[in-house]
Design an enzyme around this catalytic site. Structure first.
Site, PDB file in Angstrom:
ATOM      1  CB  SER A  56       0.299   1.951  -4.217  1.00  0.00           C
ATOM      2  OG  SER A  56       1.076   1.697  -3.071  1.00  0.00           O
ATOM      3  CG  HIS A  91       0.797  -3.499  -5.865  1.00  0.00           C
ATOM      4  ND1 HIS A  91       1.259  -4.786  -6.000  1.00  0.00           N
ATOM      5  CD2 HIS A  91       1.724  -2.848  -5.108  1.00  0.00           C
ATOM      6  CE1 HIS A  91       2.403  -4.922  -5.364  1.00  0.00           C
ATOM      7  NE2 HIS A  91       2.710  -3.757  -4.813  1.00  0.00           N
ATOM      8  CG  HIS A 104      -1.663   6.704  -3.777  1.00  0.00           C
ATOM      9  ND1 HIS A 104      -1.282   6.053  -4.926  1.00  0.00           N
ATOM     10  CD2 HIS A 104      -0.659   6.513  -2.895  1.00  0.00           C
ATOM     11  CE1 HIS A 104      -0.099   5.485  -4.743  1.00  0.00           C
ATOM     12  NE2 HIS A 104       0.306   5.753  -3.508  1.00  0.00           N
ATOM     13  CB  CYS A 120       2.712   8.375  -1.145  1.00  0.00           C
ATOM     14  SG  CYS A 120       2.698   6.561  -1.086  1.00  0.00           S
TER      15      CYS A 120
END
Length: 365
Positions: A40, A43, A59, A167
Site C-alpha cells: 500500500s 501505491h 501504516h 496489516c
C-alpha cells in the site's frame, strides 16, 4: 523526531526531522518499535492512489505507549500496542453493528483527509503541515494516533515481529476467517503469495481447508507457501494459471483469493471458481481499474464476488487474538520478515519490495 516524508510521486522519499505535537483528547503517543513496509505504501509512492501530501509514510507498526491524551482510559503508559490503520470511531452504524473495518469516519475523514478525528494533523515540518497516512504514519520514531488505533497486546510478544499483525496478518487471515468464512474441507486458491497472500494461505490452513493452491510468478514464494499450509503450487510464469488450476481441481475451487489486485488476477479468480464458489478481492488495485466477468455464468453457478477490506476485522478483538495464536505456535510470522533495517533505509526497502525481492521489511527506528 526522524520520519520518512513523501512529497509527491516521482520524487524519492526523504528521512527528515519533523515536529510531532502531543496527543489531543482521545489520542495517544506511541514510541515505534518496528514498522512494516507494505505494498500500500508503494501505491502511494507511485501515485496510483490519491493521498494528501506531503505526508509521513507507513501504516503498519508496533510500539509502546508513552503519553495519553485527555480522557483515554483504555490504555496506560507502558502498554505494548499494535497499530491499526482502521481506528474505529465506535459511533457510526457500522461500528455499532460490529463491522469496524467499514467505519464511516475512517473512510470519510481520516483516510482521505490525512488528519486525525478533529480534522487536524499532529505533524509538521518547519511550520508546514504534514499529513498522516491512514491515521498511523509509522515510518517515524513516534506517532500520535486515536486511542482505538493502538491495540493493546500481551507484553511478552516480540514487538519487532508482531508489527506485521496490524496489516499483513490481519488482512490475510481475516479475509479467510471473517470475509469469506471458509469452511473445513473447502478448496482454496491463493493468487499472489507475498506478505498478505501467505497469510491468506495460513488462514485457509487454520480454517481447515482440504486443498490450498498457491499461485505466483516466483517459485520461491509458492515454495514458502507450502510451509504455511499450501498443498499445491502453480508457477504462473511458466504455465497458464487457470488451465493449471483446472488440471489440479477439475471442478474449480470453493474460494479464490486475489491478493494481487490487478485486472487480470481478479478475472482469473472469478474464472477458477466452482459451483457456489466465491472470489475474494484482497489485493487493492490502482484507482479506476476495471475487471470484467460474465454475469450469466456467475448467476447460474450461484457464485459470489466479495471485497475484503482489512480482513473485515474488529481490531480490538482480532489483533490480540492473532498475537496469541502466534505466541501459541499456531500462526507463523517470523518467516514473513525478510529483513530489519534502520529508518533511513526506507527508500531502498520500498525499492526491494517493488522488485519482488522481499516479503516484509521491518524498519527499526
Amino acid at each position: 523526531m526522524k520520519a520518512v516524508v513523501f512529497q509527491r510521486p516521482g520524487e524519492p522519499v526523504e528521512i527528515v526531522d519533523v515536529d510531532l505535537a502531543g496527543p489531543q483528547p482521545g489520542e495517544v503517543r506511541v514510541r515505534i518499535a518496528a514498522a512494516g513496509v507494505c505494498h500500500s505504501d508503494l501505491h502511494v509512492r507511485r501515485g496510483e492512489w490519491a493521498a494528501p501530501t506531503p505526508l509521513v509514510m507507513g501504516h503498519e507498526g508496533s510500539g509502546v505507549v508513552v503519553e495519553l491524551g485527555e480522557g483515554v482510559t483504555s490504555l496506560k503508559v507502558g502498554d505494548h500496542v499494535v497499530l491499526s490503520w482502521v481506528p474505529p470511531c465506535g459511533e457510526c452504524r457500522y461500528c455499532r453493528s460490529g463491522h469496524e473495518a467499514r467505519c464511516q469516519k475512517v473512510a470519510t475523514v481520516l483516510a482521505p483527509g490525512g488528519v486525525l478525528y478533529d480534522g487536524t494533523s499532529r505533524l509538521s515540518l518547519n511550520g508546514q503541515k504534514l499529513h498522516h497516512y491512514l491515521a498511523v504514519s509509522s515510518f517515524a520514531e513516534e506517532v500520535v494516533v486515536p486511542a482505538s488505533g493502538a491495540v493493546k497486546v500481551r507484553d511478552d510478544a516480540p514487538l519487532d515481529v508482531i508489527a506485521i499483525v496490524g496489516c499483513a496478518v490481519a488482512t490475510g487471515v481475516g479475509a479467510v476467517l471473517n470475509t469469506a468464512a471458509v469452511e473445513p474441507g473447502s478448496t482454496v486458491a491463493v493468487i499472489g503469495c507475498g506478505g498478505v497472500g501467505l497469510n491468506v494461505v495460513q488462514g485457509a490452513r487454520l480454517a481447515g481447508a482440504e486443498r490450498i493452491v498457491a499461485i505466483d510468478l516466483r517459485p520461491y514464494k509458492t515454495e514458502l507457501a507450502v510451509q504455511f499450509g499450501a498443498t499445491d503450487q502453480i508457477n504462473a510464469a511458466e504455465t497458464d494459471a487457470v488451465e493449471a488450476l483446472f488440471a489440479l481441481l477439475p471442478e474449480g475451487v470453493d474460494y479464490a483469493f486475489d491478493v494481487i489486485g490487478q485486472t487480470t488476477t481478479t478475472e482469473q479468480a472469478i474464472r477458477i471458481l466452482g459451483l457456489g464458489g466465491a472470489a475474494v478481492i484482497v489485493g487493492l488495485p490502482p484507482t479506476g481499474a476495471r475487471a470484467s466477468f460474465e454475469p450469466l455464468v456467475l448467476a447460474e453457478s450461484d457464485q459470489r464476488i466479495l471485497g475484503s477490506n482489512y480482513g473485515s476485522v474488529r481490531p480490538s478483538i482480532d489483533i490480540p487474538a492473532l498475537v496469541d495464536q502466534y505466541m501459541d505456535g499456531k500462526l507463523m510470522l517470523d518467516p514473513l520478515i525478510s529483513a530489519r533495517r534502520p529508518l533511513d533505509e526506507a527508500a531502498d526497502a520500498l525499492d526491494r519490495l517493488e522488485s519482488g525481492e522481499t516479503l516484509r521489511t521491518l524498519l527499526i527506528p
